[in-house]
Design a protein around this motif. Structure first.
Motif, short mmCIF file in Angstrom:
data_model
loop_
_atom_site.label_atom_id
_atom_site.label_comp_id
_atom_site.label_asym_id
_atom_site.label_seq_id
_atom_site.Cartn_x
_atom_site.Cartn_y
_atom_site.Cartn_z
N UNK A 351 -5.29 9.56 -13.49
CA UNK A 351 -6.38 10.36 -12.91
C UNK A 351 -6.89 9.71 -11.65
N UNK A 352 -7.08 8.39 -11.66
CA UNK A 352 -7.57 7.68 -10.48
C UNK A 352 -6.61 7.85 -9.31
N UNK A 353 -5.32 7.75 -9.56
CA UNK A 353 -4.32 7.90 -8.49
C UNK A 353 -4.37 9.30 -7.90
N UNK A 354 -4.46 10.31 -8.74
CA UNK A 354 -4.49 11.69 -8.26
C UNK A 354 -5.72 11.94 -7.41
N UNK A 355 -6.88 11.47 -7.87
CA UNK A 355 -8.13 11.68 -7.11
C UNK A 355 -8.06 10.97 -5.76
N UNK A 356 -7.50 9.77 -5.76
CA UNK A 356 -7.38 9.01 -4.51
C UNK A 356 -6.51 9.75 -3.49
N UNK A 357 -5.40 10.29 -3.93
CA UNK A 357 -4.49 10.99 -3.03
C UNK A 357 -5.14 12.23 -2.44
N UNK A 358 -5.96 12.89 -3.23
CA UNK A 358 -6.59 14.11 -2.74
C UNK A 358 -7.71 13.82 -1.74
N UNK A 359 -8.28 12.65 -1.77
CA UNK A 359 -9.41 12.33 -0.90
C UNK A 359 -8.99 11.55 0.37
N UNK A 360 -7.70 11.45 0.72
CA UNK A 360 -7.24 10.79 1.94
C UNK A 360 -7.77 11.50 3.19
N UNK A 361 -8.03 10.77 4.34
CA UNK A 361 -8.53 11.37 5.58
C UNK A 361 -7.48 12.30 6.19
N UNK A 362 -7.89 13.41 6.80
CA UNK A 362 -6.93 14.36 7.41
C UNK A 362 -6.17 13.74 8.56
N UNK A 363 -6.82 12.82 9.41
CA UNK A 363 -6.15 12.23 10.57
C UNK A 363 -4.95 11.40 10.18
N UNK A 364 -4.97 10.92 8.95
CA UNK A 364 -3.86 10.08 8.50
C UNK A 364 -2.64 10.89 8.12
N UNK A 365 -2.79 12.23 8.21
CA UNK A 365 -1.71 13.11 7.79
C UNK A 365 -1.16 13.83 9.02
N UNK A 366 0.12 13.79 9.33
CA UNK A 366 0.76 14.46 10.47
C UNK A 366 0.88 15.94 10.21
N UNK A 367 0.44 16.77 11.25
CA UNK A 367 0.55 18.22 11.11
C UNK A 367 1.98 18.64 11.45
N UNK A 368 2.67 19.14 10.53
CA UNK A 368 4.07 19.50 10.72
C UNK A 368 4.24 20.75 11.59
N UNK A 369 3.12 21.55 11.79
CA UNK A 369 3.25 22.78 12.57
C UNK A 369 3.27 22.51 14.08
#
Length: 394
Positions: A351-369
């Motif tokens: 549960x802790x791992x799932x919650x952590x993954x969902x709360x990551x900052x958006x800038x840290x994620x590359x927009x594939x579009x």
């Protein structure tokens, strides 16, 4: 048909003749043995005979120096001091016992046996129809021993020395030596040749209580003794403080004590304000008492009714003492608890791992579009703008 009749007649004749063919005269397997006893003691004489038919056994007695004048002994004679126990099977066995001996019990005791059909015919000579085995019993006057009175151990006597004393005042012959015993066991380093013998107990405790005996030995006579009782209230020296069991298992609780006399044991379940005394009537609870030891066995434990505090109580004429044991009964699921605990930890970690993954900052994620080429064009334009500004400055 005639042949079968002849064979049947032969068999019947053989069966009729069998008792006569296989008859066996009476004979002794074990004979009574001569003994020397003291007044007040008890003796037993043992006699075993063999023969076919099984011989009859009788006991006879003749006074000292009157071996020609025997009288038959019967069970219950001499004011019920005489007991005769006889059993007949393949062999005949008989035991003659006499208690509380007196000097008049000295004499010759005779075991007689016979399977002769004429044995009770008064016209027959008993010396012919009966076989005999004799034993001489000599009863001596018991020596007089002056002994200490009984002693009771208390908290006040624990720091004092207890002295036990015996003095041989009269005896039929000179004694050889004396020694002390406790509860039937020799006490080391107590043997002496003195008539006056002493045994000292330093700093006595409950386990020093018991039955003490001073014993005098003789070369040609039985030992003489006197008993001194050292009493103390029970002291429980061993028990279980707690017992943990699973539902459906069996539980064993015990208590052991020191002290003398041996206590009377009782078990109680301390259920609130009204303790419940336990016994063997339920079919599931069994109590075994043995001198200074008691054991409580509970079968097929019930998680609702059996857990609690159990008390063993030891009581004798001097006092009583008690100790308690806590019985805990766990559920059938108790063995699964470690596994369930590990499983819960795993679930929480996921549960802790799932919650952590969902709360990551958006800038840290590359927009594939967004196209990669466009990113390169913007970088080039920025570089050109920088060069233009530098030329204008010049």
């Amino acid at each position: 048909m005639h042949r079968n009749a002849v064979m049947l007649a032969v068999v019947l004749l053989g069966n009729l003749m069998l008792p006569f063919i296989s008859a066996q005269n009476a004979g002794f397997v074990k004979s009574p043995l001569s003994e020397t006893k003291l007044t007040g003691d008890t003796f037993e004489l043992y006699c075993e005979v063999v023969g076919y038919p099984t011989p009859e056994i009788q006991w006879w007695y003749a006074e000292v120096n009157r071996a020609d004048s025997f009288k038959q002994l019967w069970d219950g004679a001499r004011k019920r001091r005489v007991s005769i126990n006889t059993a007949y099977g393949t062999n005949g066995v008989s035991v003659l016992g006499i208690t509380r001996l007196t000097l008049e019990d000295s004499g010759t005791y005779e075991c007689r046996a016979s399977n002769d059909p004429r044995r009770n015919d008064l016209r027959q000579n008993p010396a012919i129809t009966w076989i005999r085995a004799q034993a001489t019993i000599s009863v001596l006057q018991k020596p007089k021993i002056n002994a200490s009175d009984q002693t009771i151990l208390t908290a006040d006597t624990s720091s004092k020395q207890v002295i036990l004393q015996c003095n041989l005042t009269t005896a039929h012959t000179r004694h050889k030596e004396s020694f002390w015993m406790k509860n039937g066991q020799d006490i080391p380093n107590t043997r002496t040749e003195q008539k006056d013998t002493i045994y000292r107990i330093n700093k006595p405790r409950a386990d020093d209580s018991g039955e003490y005996m001073c014993v005098y030995t003789f070369d040609t006579a039985p030992n003489a003794n006197a008993t001194i009782e050292v009493k103390a209230k029970p002291d429980i020296t061993g028990h279980k403080r707690s017992e943990n069991k699973n539902e459906g298992e069996n539980a064993t609780l015990y208590c052991k004590s020191v002290g003398y006399p041996h206590p009377t044991w009782t078990w109680r379940k301390m259920d609130g304000k009204s303790p419940m005394e336990l016994d063997n009537s339920t079919g599931r609870i069994f109590i075994t008492n043995r001198d200074n030891y008691t054991e409580l066995n509970i079968l097929n434990l019930d998680i609702n009714t059996d857990p609690g505090i159990y008390e063993c109580n030891a009581t004798n004429a001097i006092g009583n003492t008690a100790q308690t044991t806590i019985l805990r009964v766990r559920s059938h699921l108790a063995p699964l608890w470690p596994f369930l605990g590990v499983l819960a930890e795993i679930i929480i970690l996921v549960v802790i791992i799932v919650v952590y993954e969902k709360r990551k900052r958006p800038d840290d994620i590359i927009d594939d579009d967004e196209p990669v080429g466009q990113m390169k064009t913007n970088s080039t334009n920025n570089h050109k703008d920088k060069n233009i500004r530098q030329r204008n400055t010049k």
